[in-house]
Write a protein that holds these residues in place. Structure first.
Motif, PDB file in Angstrom:
ATOM      1  N   ASP A 158       0.847  -1.201   0.000  1.00 50.05           N
ATOM      2  CA  ASP A 158       0.000   0.000   0.000  1.00 50.05           C
ATOM      3  C   ASP A 158       0.881   1.249   0.000  1.00 50.05           C
ATOM      4  O   ASP A 158       0.983   1.976   0.989  1.00 50.05           O
ATOM      5  N   LYS A 159       1.521   1.500  -1.139  1.00 53.01           N
ATOM      6  CA  LYS A 159       2.536   2.564  -1.214  1.00 53.01           C
ATOM      7  C   LYS A 159       1.953   3.962  -1.023  1.00 53.01           C
ATOM      8  O   LYS A 159       2.666   4.892  -0.633  1.00 53.01           O
ATOM      9  N   ASP A 160       0.655   4.111  -1.294  1.00 54.98           N
ATOM     10  CA  ASP A 160       0.038   5.438  -1.184  1.00 54.98           C
ATOM     11  C   ASP A 160      -0.727   5.634   0.126  1.00 54.98           C
ATOM     12  O   ASP A 160      -1.481   6.603   0.267  1.00 54.98           O
ATOM     13  N   ASP A 161      -0.540   4.720   1.052  1.00 58.58           N
ATOM     14  CA  ASP A 161      -1.217   4.808   2.354  1.00 58.58           C
ATOM     15  C   ASP A 161      -2.734   4.961   2.211  1.00 58.58           C
ATOM     16  O   ASP A 161      -3.382   5.749   2.917  1.00 58.58           O
ATOM     17  N   GLU A 162      -3.321   4.167   1.298  1.00 54.73           N
ATOM     18  CA  GLU A 162      -4.774   4.206   1.140  1.00 54.73           C
ATOM     19  C   GLU A 162      -5.481   3.551   2.321  1.00 54.73           C
ATOM     20  O   GLU A 162      -6.623   3.888   2.632  1.00 54.73           O
ATOM     21  N   ILE A 163      -4.816   2.604   2.966  1.00 57.47           N
ATOM     22  CA  ILE A 163      -5.387   1.959   4.154  1.00 57.47           C
ATOM     23  C   ILE A 163      -5.205   2.887   5.342  1.00 57.47           C
ATOM     24  O   ILE A 163      -4.087   3.271   5.695  1.00 57.47           O
ATOM     25  N   LYS A 164      -6.309   3.267   5.958  1.00 55.55           N
ATOM     26  CA  LYS A 164      -6.264   4.268   7.013  1.00 55.55           C
ATOM     27  C   LYS A 164      -6.202   3.684   8.418  1.00 55.55           C
ATOM     28  O   LYS A 164      -5.876   4.405   9.368  1.00 55.55           O
ATOM     29  N   ALA A 165      -6.518   2.402   8.559  1.00 56.59           N
ATOM     30  CA  ALA A 165      -6.499   1.799   9.895  1.00 56.59           C
ATOM     31  C   ALA A 165      -6.348   0.295   9.789  1.00 56.59           C
ATOM     32  O   ALA A 165      -6.749  -0.324   8.799  1.00 56.59           O
TER      33      ALA A 165
END
Length: 400
Positions: free
Chosen positions: A129-136
């Motif tokens: 998840d290189k773009d930090d789309e996962i928030k938690a």
């Protein structure tokens, strides 16, 4: 009608000590009085010691642990956010359901019921998840349905190794106050528990530990909430008040419960749970039965889920225990219904209660048709409790 005491060996609500029950027997009082903070402000400090946080804040919401789940989500995430969740029992399943109902987009990793959190897979997913789309990331520390405890420190480690900025949510409902839990050290951002488990109280308080990172997120998110708003809670809590009418008798009970934990010492509480749980597990093994946890490292020290023989319906074991023996054990939930019964051994729990639980479970099993040797479970547990280790360090050595 039954004579004698009723026996409660479910994993929550747990037995309430007499000192806590008496502390709640108070008249109603003015929750806006100038001295109300004398009662409430020490509670926040006491809970921070139980959560092992000096950096975070603790909030107390009227409700069960599920109310604290909802408060954690609605204050820190936004509709449409991707969240990474592991599903390995009924309560981790319910957390996924809540996330979906609140408009999040869960990425779910399913593993067998009996396994722990798949932290290696979590690390792999976060690494991609290189773009930090996962928030938690959501983790159930102690899955009450299966008697499995998971490695939160390992989850934090893989999150840090890939430099991911996701918030770490931890369901500690059946672990905090009973098992080793280190909010600051493990980098937990939202830690959830309830009053009815390790805190030895009736249900009615949803308790939430919130990191500074989570507090910052709460100032920028857009998910709707009203009753569970962090900003309102913090504004009132700083002076010992609440934005709505609090359940003052429960707060008096919480003060007594925290006093009991402080008097015993939190590390001693944790060691007691480990010692008694090992006695329960040795008793189950002496029956020739298996537990749901797949490996010793996953075995919970607050609840043991016992697999009954194929020829026995666990629901019949539960019925006999309740109707004939005046005793309650936890049922098998969802896919484990009829296959498992659960022995809760957390909160206000001691050696006599452990041996009573095993003896009554033996009777119920035999009456339900199981071929277990009467007395074997109690004998095995007694041998451990009489001669086993008494300190955390020795406990590990003696168990190996």
């Amino acid at each position: 009608m039954h004579s004698g005491h009723s026996h409660l060996f479910i994993p929550g609500p747990t037995n309430v000590p007499e000192a806590v029950r008496q502390a709640m027997n108070v008249p109603q009082q003015d929750m806006r009085a100038a001295d109300f903070g004398d009662l409430t402000l020490p509670l926040f400090d006491g809970l921070k010691r139980v959560f092992k946080t000096t950096e975070g804040e603790v909030m107390i919401f009227p409700g069960s642990g599920t109310s604290a789940w909802e408060a954690a989500i609605t204050n820190t995430l936004n509709p449409g956010d991707k969240v990474l969740m592991a599903r390995y029992g009924q309560f981790s399943t319910l957390w996924v359901k809540m996330a979906e109902m609140l408009g999040l987009e869960p990425i779910v990793v399913d593993v067998p019921w009996g396994a722990g959190v798949p932290w290696k897979e979590i690390g792999r997913i976060l690494g991609r998840d290189k773009d930090d789309e996962i928030k938690a990331v959501f983790v159930t520390h102690n899955e009450t349905a299966t008697g499995v405890v998971s490695d939160i420190e390992a989850v934090r480690r893989v999150m840090d190794e890939c430099f991911h900025e996701a918030l770490l949510f931890v369901d500690g409902v059946s672990s905090i106050g009973s098992l080793d839990f280190r909010m600051d050290q493990w980098g937990v951002d939202l830690a959830v528990t309830g009053s009815q488990k390790g805190l030895m109280m009736p249900a009615g308080l949803g308790i939430l530990g919130v990191s500074q990172k989570a507090l910052a997120a709460s100032k920028a998110n857009t998910m709707r909430r009203a009753y569970y708003d962090f900003a309102d809670m913090r504004q009132f809590n700083k002076d010992g008040y609440f934005p709505y009418t609090p359940p003052t008798p429960l707060l008096h009970g919480l003060r007594a419960a925290l006093g009991l934990i402080d008097a015993e010492g939190l590390d001693n509480v944790i060691a007691r749970h480990a010692r008694l749980a090992e006695g329960i597990r040795r008793g189950v093994a002496a029956w020739g039965l298996d537990i749901v946890a797949e490996h010793r490292s996953l075995q919970s020290n607050t609840v043991t889920a016992v697999r009954v023989p194929d020829t026995v319906d666990a629901r019949e074991v539960l019925r006999i225990a309740y109707e004939d023996l005046n005793c309650s054990f936890g049922s098998g939930l969802a896919r484990l219904a009829g296959k498992v019964f659960r022995i809760g051994h957390l909160g206000s729990f001691n050696e006599g209660m452990a041996l009573t639980a095993l003896s009554l479970a033996e009777l119920a099993l035999v009456k339900a048709g199981a071929k277990v040797p009467l007395g074997a479970g109690v004998a095995a547990a007694s041998g451990w409790l009489a001669h086993g280790a008494q300190t955390p360090d020795k406990l590990v050595l003696a168990a190996e």
